[in-house]
Write a protein that holds these residues in place. Structure first.
Motif, PDB file in Angstrom:
ATOM      1  N   GLN A  25      32.159  17.824  74.313  1.00  0.00           N
ATOM      2  CA  GLN A  25      32.483  16.601  75.053  1.00  0.00           C
ATOM      3  C   GLN A  25      33.989  16.362  75.028  1.00  0.00           C
ATOM      4  N   ALA A  26      34.598  16.554  73.857  1.00  0.00           N
ATOM      5  CA  ALA A  26      36.044  16.369  73.731  1.00  0.00           C
ATOM      6  C   ALA A  26      36.802  17.382  74.581  1.00  0.00           C
ATOM      7  N   THR A  27      36.327  18.618  74.621  1.00  0.00           N
ATOM      8  CA  THR A  27      36.968  19.649  75.443  1.00  0.00           C
ATOM      9  C   THR A  27      36.928  19.262  76.911  1.00  0.00           C
ATOM     10  N   ASP A  28      35.798  18.783  77.376  1.00  0.00           N
ATOM     11  CA  ASP A  28      35.691  18.337  78.765  1.00  0.00           C
ATOM     12  C   ASP A  28      36.717  17.242  79.051  1.00  0.00           C
ATOM     13  N   PHE A  29      36.847  16.294  78.139  1.00  0.00           N
ATOM     14  CA  PHE A  29      37.803  15.200  78.305  1.00  0.00           C
ATOM     15  C   PHE A  29      39.244  15.711  78.287  1.00  0.00           C
ATOM     16  N   PHE A  30      39.599  16.491  77.260  1.00  0.00           N
ATOM     17  CA  PHE A  30      40.981  16.970  77.147  1.00  0.00           C
ATOM     18  C   PHE A  30      41.375  17.878  78.314  1.00  0.00           C
ATOM     19  N   VAL A  31      40.473  18.737  78.762  1.00  0.00           N
ATOM     20  CA  VAL A  31      40.800  19.687  79.827  1.00  0.00           C
ATOM     21  C   VAL A  31      40.646  19.057  81.208  1.00  0.00           C
ATOM     22  N   ASN A  32      39.498  18.463  81.488  1.00  0.00           N
ATOM     23  CA  ASN A  32      39.194  18.015  82.850  1.00  0.00           C
ATOM     24  C   ASN A  32      39.690  16.624  83.191  1.00  0.00           C
ATOM     25  N   VAL A  33      39.903  15.780  82.190  1.00  0.00           N
ATOM     26  CA  VAL A  33      40.437  14.447  82.469  1.00  0.00           C
ATOM     27  C   VAL A  33      41.943  14.409  82.186  1.00  0.00           C
ATOM     28  N   LEU A  34      42.348  14.823  80.983  1.00  0.00           N
ATOM     29  CA  LEU A  34      43.765  14.755  80.642  1.00  0.00           C
ATOM     30  C   LEU A  34      44.575  15.905  81.230  1.00  0.00           C
ATOM     31  N   GLY A  35      43.950  17.054  81.451  1.00  0.00           N
ATOM     32  CA  GLY A  35      44.671  18.199  82.005  1.00  0.00           C
ATOM     33  C   GLY A  35      45.306  19.099  80.969  1.00  0.00           C
ATOM     34  N   CYS A  36      44.810  19.045  79.729  1.00  0.00           N
ATOM     35  CA  CYS A  36      45.326  19.924  78.674  1.00  0.00           C
ATOM     36  C   CYS A  36      44.802  21.343  78.897  1.00  0.00           C
TER      37      CYS A  36
ATOM     38  N   TRP B 192      52.577  -0.162  80.361  1.00  0.00           N
ATOM     39  CA  TRP B 192      51.619   0.499  79.475  1.00  0.00           C
ATOM     40  C   TRP B 192      50.233  -0.093  79.631  1.00  0.00           C
ATOM     41  N   VAL B 193      49.225   0.709  79.301  1.00  0.00           N
ATOM     42  CA  VAL B 193      47.832   0.265  79.294  1.00  0.00           C
ATOM     43  C   VAL B 193      47.039   1.197  78.377  1.00  0.00           C
ATOM     44  N   TYR B 194      46.074   0.646  77.658  1.00  0.00           N
ATOM     45  CA  TYR B 194      45.211   1.437  76.782  1.00  0.00           C
ATOM     46  C   TYR B 194      43.966   1.890  77.534  1.00  0.00           C
ATOM     47  N   PHE B 195      43.424   3.026  77.078  1.00  0.00           N
ATOM     48  CA  PHE B 195      42.119   3.479  77.562  1.00  0.00           C
ATOM     49  C   PHE B 195      41.416   4.204  76.424  1.00  0.00           C
ATOM     50  N   LEU B 196      40.103   4.407  76.571  1.00  0.00           N
ATOM     51  CA  LEU B 196      39.297   4.987  75.503  1.00  0.00           C
ATOM     52  C   LEU B 196      38.718   6.332  75.921  1.00  0.00           C
ATOM     53  N   ALA B 197      38.784   7.294  75.013  1.00  0.00           N
ATOM     54  CA  ALA B 197      38.066   8.555  75.197  1.00  0.00           C
ATOM     55  C   ALA B 197      36.574   8.239  75.148  1.00  0.00           C
ATOM     56  N   PRO B 198      35.729   9.121  75.653  1.00  0.00           N
ATOM     57  CA  PRO B 198      34.277   8.843  75.652  1.00  0.00           C
ATOM     58  C   PRO B 198      33.701   8.510  74.277  1.00  0.00           C
ATOM     59  N   TRP B 199      34.306   8.978  73.188  1.00  0.00           N
ATOM     60  CA  TRP B 199      33.807   8.690  71.842  1.00  0.00           C
ATOM     61  C   TRP B 199      34.544   7.524  71.188  1.00  0.00           C
ATOM     62  N   GLY B 200      35.475   6.880  71.915  1.00  0.00           N
ATOM     63  CA  GLY B 200      36.120   5.669  71.431  1.00  0.00           C
ATOM     64  C   GLY B 200      37.545   5.817  70.940  1.00  0.00           C
ATOM     65  N   LEU B 201      38.100   7.026  70.875  1.00  0.00           N
ATOM     66  CA  LEU B 201      39.482   7.197  70.459  1.00  0.00           C
ATOM     67  C   LEU B 201      40.393   6.464  71.439  1.00  0.00           C
TER      68      LEU B 201
ATOM     69  N   ASN C 215      37.123   8.677  87.008  1.00  0.00           N
ATOM     70  CA  ASN C 215      36.425   9.580  86.095  1.00  0.00           C
ATOM     71  C   ASN C 215      35.594   8.816  85.065  1.00  0.00           C
ATOM     72  N   LYS C 216      35.359   7.536  85.339  1.00  0.00           N
ATOM     73  CA  LYS C 216      34.526   6.669  84.497  1.00  0.00           C
ATOM     74  C   LYS C 216      35.048   6.539  83.062  1.00  0.00           C
ATOM     75  N   ILE C 217      36.373   6.540  82.931  1.00  0.00           N
ATOM     76  CA  ILE C 217      37.016   6.319  81.638  1.00  0.00           C
ATOM     77  C   ILE C 217      37.319   4.831  81.521  1.00  0.00           C
ATOM     78  N   LYS C 218      36.980   4.239  80.373  1.00  0.00           N
ATOM     79  CA  LYS C 218      37.186   2.806  80.168  1.00  0.00           C
ATOM     80  C   LYS C 218      38.671   2.512  79.973  1.00  0.00           C
ATOM     81  N   VAL C 219      39.229   1.732  80.885  1.00  0.00           N
ATOM     82  CA  VAL C 219      40.619   1.283  80.811  1.00  0.00           C
ATOM     83  C   VAL C 219      40.597  -0.162  80.323  1.00  0.00           C
ATOM     84  N   LEU C 220      41.425  -0.485  79.333  1.00  0.00           N
ATOM     85  CA  LEU C 220      41.421  -1.815  78.726  1.00  0.00           C
ATOM     86  C   LEU C 220      42.419  -2.721  79.437  1.00  0.00           C
ATOM     87  N   GLY C 221      41.934  -3.482  80.378  1.00  0.00           N
ATOM     88  CA  GLY C 221      42.791  -4.405  81.115  1.00  0.00           C
ATOM     89  C   GLY C 221      43.601  -3.699  82.185  1.00  0.00           C
TER      90      GLY C 221
END
Length: 190
Positions: free
Chosen positions: A34-45, A150-159, A129-135
Motif C-alpha cells: 500500500q505504501a509503495t502504491d502511494f509513494f510511487v503512484n501518488v507522490l511520484g517517487c 502550506w497544507v497538510y495531507f494524510l497518507a492512506p495509513w495516517g502518516l 486520488n482520494k487523499i485526505k487533505v486537511l483544510g
C-alpha cells in the motif's frame, strides 16, 4: 570580521564532523505494498531496492534498533523522491506494536514536507486520488515565512505530510544572504 562571516566560521567549528546533510528518512508502515502504491503512484517517487525479511534470535534488534528483541523486519524498501531525501520504508511485525501514527502534538510526532511548484494544482491532484487533505492551503503574508503556502495531507495509513510552496522566496531572505536548503535548488540531473 563581519557578523555573517563570523557566524559561518563558528557553525563550521561545531556539530557532527563531516556532516553533509540528510541521506534518508525511515518510515514504518502497516502495509509496504500500500505504501509503495502511494509513494510511487501518488507522490511520484522511484522505487529502488528491497531487503528482508530479518529476525534475530538474540537481542540484536533491541541493541541496534531499540525495538523488542522478537521484532521481525518483514521488508524494507528504498525510494528516491525527486530532488530531496530518500525514504527507507519498513514493514515490521512486533509484540505490542503500536499501529496508530503519532499526532504532531505527540512526543515523536512528525510530518514530511514536500515542496511543489504549484500548491493548488498539487492539492487538486491529491484530492483526485482520494487523499485526505486537511483544510485549504494557508498563505503566509508576513514574517520570515512570508510568500509561503502550506497544507497538510494524510497518507492512506495516517502518516502526516505537508505541501509547501514559495516560488517567490520567503520573507527571511530579505535580511540575509544565507538560505535554507530548497529542493528546487539542487537536481540530480545537473
Amino acid at each position: 570580521m563581519n557578523q555573517e562571516v563570523k557566524r559561518k566560521v563558528v557553525s563550521a567549528e561545531r556539530g557532527l564532523p563531516g556532516l553533509r546533510g540528510t541521506d534518508h528518512v525511515g518510515i514504518t508502515v502497516p502495509d509496504i505494498e500500500q505504501a509503495t502504491d502511494f509513494f510511487v503512484n501518488v507522490l511520484g517517487c522511484e522505487q529502488f531496492y528491497d531487503l528482508g525479511p530479518f529476525q534475530a534470535t538474540d537481542d540484536w534488534m533491541t541493541k541496534h534498533l531499540n525495538v523488542h528483541p522478537r521484532t521481525v523486519m518483514k521488508k524494507l524498501r528504498f525510494f528516491r523522491c525527486k530532488n530531496g531525501s530518500n525514504y527507507e520504508v519498513f514493514e515490521y511485525e512486533a509484540p505490542e506494536q503500536k499501529t496508530s501514527p503519532p499526532l504532531n502534538s505527540d512526543v515523536g510526532g512528525h510530518h514530511l514536507a514536500l515542496y511543489v511548484d504549484n500548491i493548488e494544482e498539487a492539492v487538486d491532484f491529491l484530492k483526485s486520488n482520494k487523499i485526505k487533505v486537511l483544510g485549504e492551503p494557508t498563505v503566509r503574508s508576513e514574517g520570515p515565512s512570508a510568500g509561503q503556502s502550506w497544507v497538510y495531507f494524510l497518507a492512506p495509513w495516517g502518516l502526516q505530510f505537508e505541501l509547501v510552496s514559495f516560488p517567490g522566496g520567503k520573507g527571511y531572505e530579505k535580511d540575509t544572504s544565507s538560505r535554507l536548503w530548497h529542493p528546487a535548488n539542487r537536481s540530480f540531473d545537473q
